[in-house]
Design an enzyme around this catalytic site. Sequence first.
Site, PDB file in Angstrom:
ATOM      1  N   HIS A 221     -35.330 -71.643   2.627  1.00  0.00           N
ATOM      2  CA  HIS A 221     -35.443 -70.402   1.896  1.00  0.00           C
ATOM      3  C   HIS A 221     -36.333 -70.264   0.806  1.00  0.00           C
ATOM      4  O   HIS A 221     -37.126 -69.124   1.042  1.00  0.00           O
ATOM      5  CB  HIS A 221     -33.940 -70.443   1.444  1.00  0.00           C
ATOM      6  CG  HIS A 221     -33.772 -68.852   0.844  1.00  0.00           C
ATOM      7  ND1 HIS A 221     -33.638 -67.847   1.686  1.00  0.00           N
ATOM      8  CD2 HIS A 221     -33.628 -68.257  -0.214  1.00  0.00           C
ATOM      9  CE1 HIS A 221     -33.543 -66.650   0.986  1.00  0.00           C
ATOM     10  NE2 HIS A 221     -33.753 -66.969   0.004  1.00  0.00           N
ATOM     11  N   TYR A 225     -39.945 -67.467  -0.268  1.00  0.00           N
ATOM     12  CA  TYR A 225     -40.520 -67.029  -1.489  1.00  0.00           C
ATOM     13  C   TYR A 225     -41.827 -67.241  -1.520  1.00  0.00           C
ATOM     14  O   TYR A 225     -42.766 -66.724  -2.423  1.00  0.00           O
ATOM     15  CB  TYR A 225     -39.609 -67.347  -2.619  1.00  0.00           C
ATOM     16  CG  TYR A 225     -38.379 -66.492  -2.684  1.00  0.00           C
ATOM     17  CD1 TYR A 225     -38.608 -65.210  -3.239  1.00  0.00           C
ATOM     18  CD2 TYR A 225     -37.019 -66.801  -2.099  1.00  0.00           C
ATOM     19  CE1 TYR A 225     -37.359 -64.500  -3.377  1.00  0.00           C
ATOM     20  CE2 TYR A 225     -35.957 -65.865  -2.122  1.00  0.00           C
ATOM     21  CZ  TYR A 225     -36.382 -64.802  -2.862  1.00  0.00           C
ATOM     22  OH  TYR A 225     -35.060 -63.756  -2.722  1.00  0.00           O
ATOM     23  N   HIS A 372     -34.437 -58.204  10.332  1.00  0.00           N
ATOM     24  CA  HIS A 372     -34.276 -58.522   8.765  1.00  0.00           C
ATOM     25  C   HIS A 372     -35.940 -59.069   8.367  1.00  0.00           C
ATOM     26  O   HIS A 372     -36.597 -58.766   7.517  1.00  0.00           O
ATOM     27  CB  HIS A 372     -33.198 -59.537   8.446  1.00  0.00           C
ATOM     28  CG  HIS A 372     -33.317 -59.808   6.904  1.00  0.00           C
ATOM     29  ND1 HIS A 372     -33.364 -59.158   5.805  1.00  0.00           N
ATOM     30  CD2 HIS A 372     -33.805 -61.069   6.572  1.00  0.00           C
ATOM     31  CE1 HIS A 372     -33.690 -59.730   4.736  1.00  0.00           C
ATOM     32  NE2 HIS A 372     -33.879 -61.256   5.085  1.00  0.00           N
ATOM     33  N   PHE A 373     -36.048 -60.148   9.153  1.00  0.00           N
ATOM     34  CA  PHE A 373     -37.277 -60.761   8.580  1.00  0.00           C
ATOM     35  C   PHE A 373     -38.520 -59.876   9.401  1.00  0.00           C
ATOM     36  O   PHE A 373     -39.580 -60.242   8.392  1.00  0.00           O
ATOM     37  CB  PHE A 373     -37.540 -62.269   8.983  1.00  0.00           C
ATOM     38  CG  PHE A 373     -37.266 -62.817  10.316  1.00  0.00           C
ATOM     39  CD1 PHE A 373     -38.000 -62.470  11.330  1.00  0.00           C
ATOM     40  CD2 PHE A 373     -36.103 -63.493  10.570  1.00  0.00           C
ATOM     41  CE1 PHE A 373     -38.055 -62.948  12.711  1.00  0.00           C
ATOM     42  CE2 PHE A 373     -36.060 -64.157  11.852  1.00  0.00           C
ATOM     43  CZ  PHE A 373     -37.032 -63.827  12.819  1.00  0.00           C
ATOM     44  N   HIS A 374     -38.265 -59.031  10.028  1.00  0.00           N
ATOM     45  CA  HIS A 374     -39.508 -58.409  10.238  1.00  0.00           C
ATOM     46  C   HIS A 374     -39.839 -57.098   9.221  1.00  0.00           C
ATOM     47  O   HIS A 374     -40.916 -56.402   9.068  1.00  0.00           O
ATOM     48  CB  HIS A 374     -39.654 -57.452  11.708  1.00  0.00           C
ATOM     49  CG  HIS A 374     -40.229 -58.690  12.663  1.00  0.00           C
ATOM     50  ND1 HIS A 374     -38.977 -59.522  13.405  1.00  0.00           N
ATOM     51  CD2 HIS A 374     -41.309 -58.934  13.328  1.00  0.00           C
ATOM     52  CE1 HIS A 374     -39.908 -60.157  14.204  1.00  0.00           C
ATOM     53  NE2 HIS A 374     -41.070 -59.935  14.062  1.00  0.00           N
ATOM     54  N   ARG A 437     -30.209 -63.330  18.871  1.00  0.00           N
ATOM     55  CA  ARG A 437     -31.699 -63.568  18.730  1.00  0.00           C
ATOM     56  C   ARG A 437     -32.187 -64.752  19.598  1.00  0.00           C
ATOM     57  O   ARG A 437     -31.367 -65.441  20.130  1.00  0.00           O
ATOM     58  CB  ARG A 437     -31.933 -64.001  17.132  1.00  0.00           C
ATOM     59  CG  ARG A 437     -31.540 -65.170  16.635  1.00  0.00           C
ATOM     60  CD  ARG A 437     -31.719 -65.524  15.265  1.00  0.00           C
ATOM     61  NE  ARG A 437     -32.928 -65.916  14.810  1.00  0.00           N
ATOM     62  CZ  ARG A 437     -33.507 -66.356  13.893  1.00  0.00           C
ATOM     63  NH1 ARG A 437     -32.403 -66.929  12.856  1.00  0.00           N
ATOM     64  NH2 ARG A 437     -34.740 -66.729  13.632  1.00  0.00           N
ATOM     65  N   ARG A 438     -33.570 -65.243  19.454  1.00  0.00           N
ATOM     66  CA  ARG A 438     -34.135 -66.176  19.976  1.00  0.00           C
ATOM     67  C   ARG A 438     -33.579 -66.315  21.498  1.00  0.00           C
ATOM     68  O   ARG A 438     -33.292 -67.600  21.996  1.00  0.00           O
ATOM     69  CB  ARG A 438     -33.969 -67.599  19.223  1.00  0.00           C
ATOM     70  CG  ARG A 438     -34.172 -67.529  17.965  1.00  0.00           C
ATOM     71  CD  ARG A 438     -33.652 -68.892  17.359  1.00  0.00           C
ATOM     72  NE  ARG A 438     -34.704 -69.244  16.330  1.00  0.00           N
ATOM     73  CZ  ARG A 438     -34.741 -70.302  15.536  1.00  0.00           C
ATOM     74  NH1 ARG A 438     -33.692 -70.905  15.694  1.00  0.00           N
ATOM     75  NH2 ARG A 438     -35.690 -70.466  14.730  1.00  0.00           N
TER      76      ARG A 438
END
Lengths: 552, 157
Positions: A221, A225, A372-374, A437-438
């Site tokens: 996580h 950041y 989300h992470f894209h 996913r994946r």
Amino acid sequence: MKTGEIAAEDRKVALFNLGFAYSAFLIGTLCGLLQVFIRNDALKLPEWLDYYQILTAHGLLLAIVFTTFFIFAFFQAGMSRTLGAFGPKVRLWNWVGFAVTALGTILVVVMVVAGQASVLYTFYAPLQAHGLFYVGLALFVIGTWIQGFSLVGHYAVWRRNHKGELSPLFAFMAIATIILWVIACLGVVATVLFQFIPWAFGWTSGINVELSRSLFWYFGHPLVYFWLLPAYMAWYVIVPKIIGGKVFSDSLARLSFVLFILFSIPVGFHHQLTEPGISSFWKFLQTVLTFMVIIPSLITAFSMFATFEIRGRELGGRGLFGWIRKLPWRDVRFTSIFIAMAFFIPGGAGGIINASFQMNEVIHNTLWVVGHFHITVGTPVAMTFFGLTFWLIPNLTGRRFTKSLQKLAFLQIATWSIGMLLMSTAQHLLGLLGAPRRTAYTGYAHDDALAWFDGLLTNHVTMAVGGSILFLSAVLLVFIVIQLWWLAPKADEQTYEAFPIAESDSSMTPRFLENWKIWIGIAFLLIALAYTIPLAEIIQHAPPGSGRFQTW
Amino acid sequence: MHLHKYEKIWLGFGVIALIIFLSVVGVSAFAQGHAPSSGHMTIDPEKVRETAPFDQPGLHKKEDGTYEVAMIALTFGYEPSKLQVPAGKEITFTLTSEDVVHSFSIIGTNVNMMAVPGQINHRTHTFKEPGSYLVICNEYCGSGHHFMSTEIEVVEQ
């Protein structure tokens, strides 16, 4: 040509990092293109290549290699720019660090290409890659530490020579990010050195899977950041200068970075909410700590829009929203980063959903997370890096970011935005319908799964269209990078591409904000509070270890 | 440290929203029992099929009238491979893996559990509607990961 901004020797190490970053970027985005076609059954890979091999490469090359190498290039250039040229020791250790990071990366990539490490970038045990894959990971982290500590050394020299002064905002933020990175890596270093390497080479027979997962997410996580804070540095320090303004509040900017150090680490369990071995109490406690990062995020959002409004009104904007039109939209260095920020609004909101304890069950390991992470690392972070690239490379190579290249840059960010909007919207919606996913082509013979190929937006084909536009955009960006590096006309004193650093008034900033001992101390206290008891339970109640599995 | 008046309002709004969010999540979890799947028991991952309840995978009726499903995840499928359960009854899924990490995710429901070798996971669910439910593995487990699925027949009793 004006060359005074960054010492020539320091420019070289930054450029090597950038070159490595963009090589990884090109290969990584190509892997992404292949994936979206496989997922809607439009492409079959040759026998010697596997979907999960490509997926591993895509995740590692873009999320880890591109970001990390770019970040160190940005830090090296910015630290030399704001604190002065590196001394011989700092320079040497930056090169050593770069070489070790690059060596680790190459080792990892060779293992993935050889089919010895299709374990994805989370490398969850007891999937067992070749031992050298883990050695490569360890070298990568050690290399980043060497580069990080050499920059800390440069900063320490500056502070010794400027007793009682606050450091420039850029340097402060870079050091905060390096501190975050070093503390975060302790988890992954522990699991790789003490669990994975002895196990993969056969020196130990079993691995404590739950412990390795928890140590990974202790790192996983704050890793996000580590990507995000350099983008925030661009937002806080670079963008105000580009639009002709100043930093809104020096103390709030520093406070937000300190809060990110405190609240981005003791939160890894929110990636493990649906798994056994961790009691609900500890999962919930870390959910609460996760939500604390909302505060520095809101500080950042406020500061950005305050800077924009103040500058827009200086330029003559009237009324409630008139200042928006006055902002320099024709400057791609600004517009790219503004769009990046806009993407982070739904990105951040989605993150709150993901971390919301039981709500996580709705989306955990579905395509929603990919969406989300894209729209977090894939656009707010990546497109901020693109916006930096447009001036950073010509600044380092002494070339010009010409009008025609600026037009191409607009086309590049427009295509990236449209491609990402299509792809991530489709992914979010498909995730809500349960699409995993994946996963390679998901031809499950069931009505619920057939619906994933049915809708207008809720469709794997829409995702592929978005992914194709994104790849075109990536190629365009690499073309721009090559132009700015070798082919664009040389700059003179008038056309020199400056390294923009906004003025930041630190006269009212409390000195304790730069007392790292306090913040590192509190960070470790919070980590101890959130992790000691649950990790002790996982170790004490460990089941017999798991053996080695190569299931690909 | 100087804070602009609007910034105080903005942060105040944010902090209050944060408290409300967390209260909703917390009350729902601990007062109403909507916590995500979890479990404290461990198991020898090499002796799964010799250890209760996984020595008899499948549906069992418990003394209190509720049901338990003992489910083993493995590359690339589930044991039992066919499952029929009653609608409208509380069912506890008890899950582990005998090899790598998998998941047990029932599409169209909030049952979305990780199967971690060495650990036993629990999640309670009541199917309101009869019908056929698709179960998939949504954690990468190897070259056959995208074939790893099963169906649950939910029938009226």
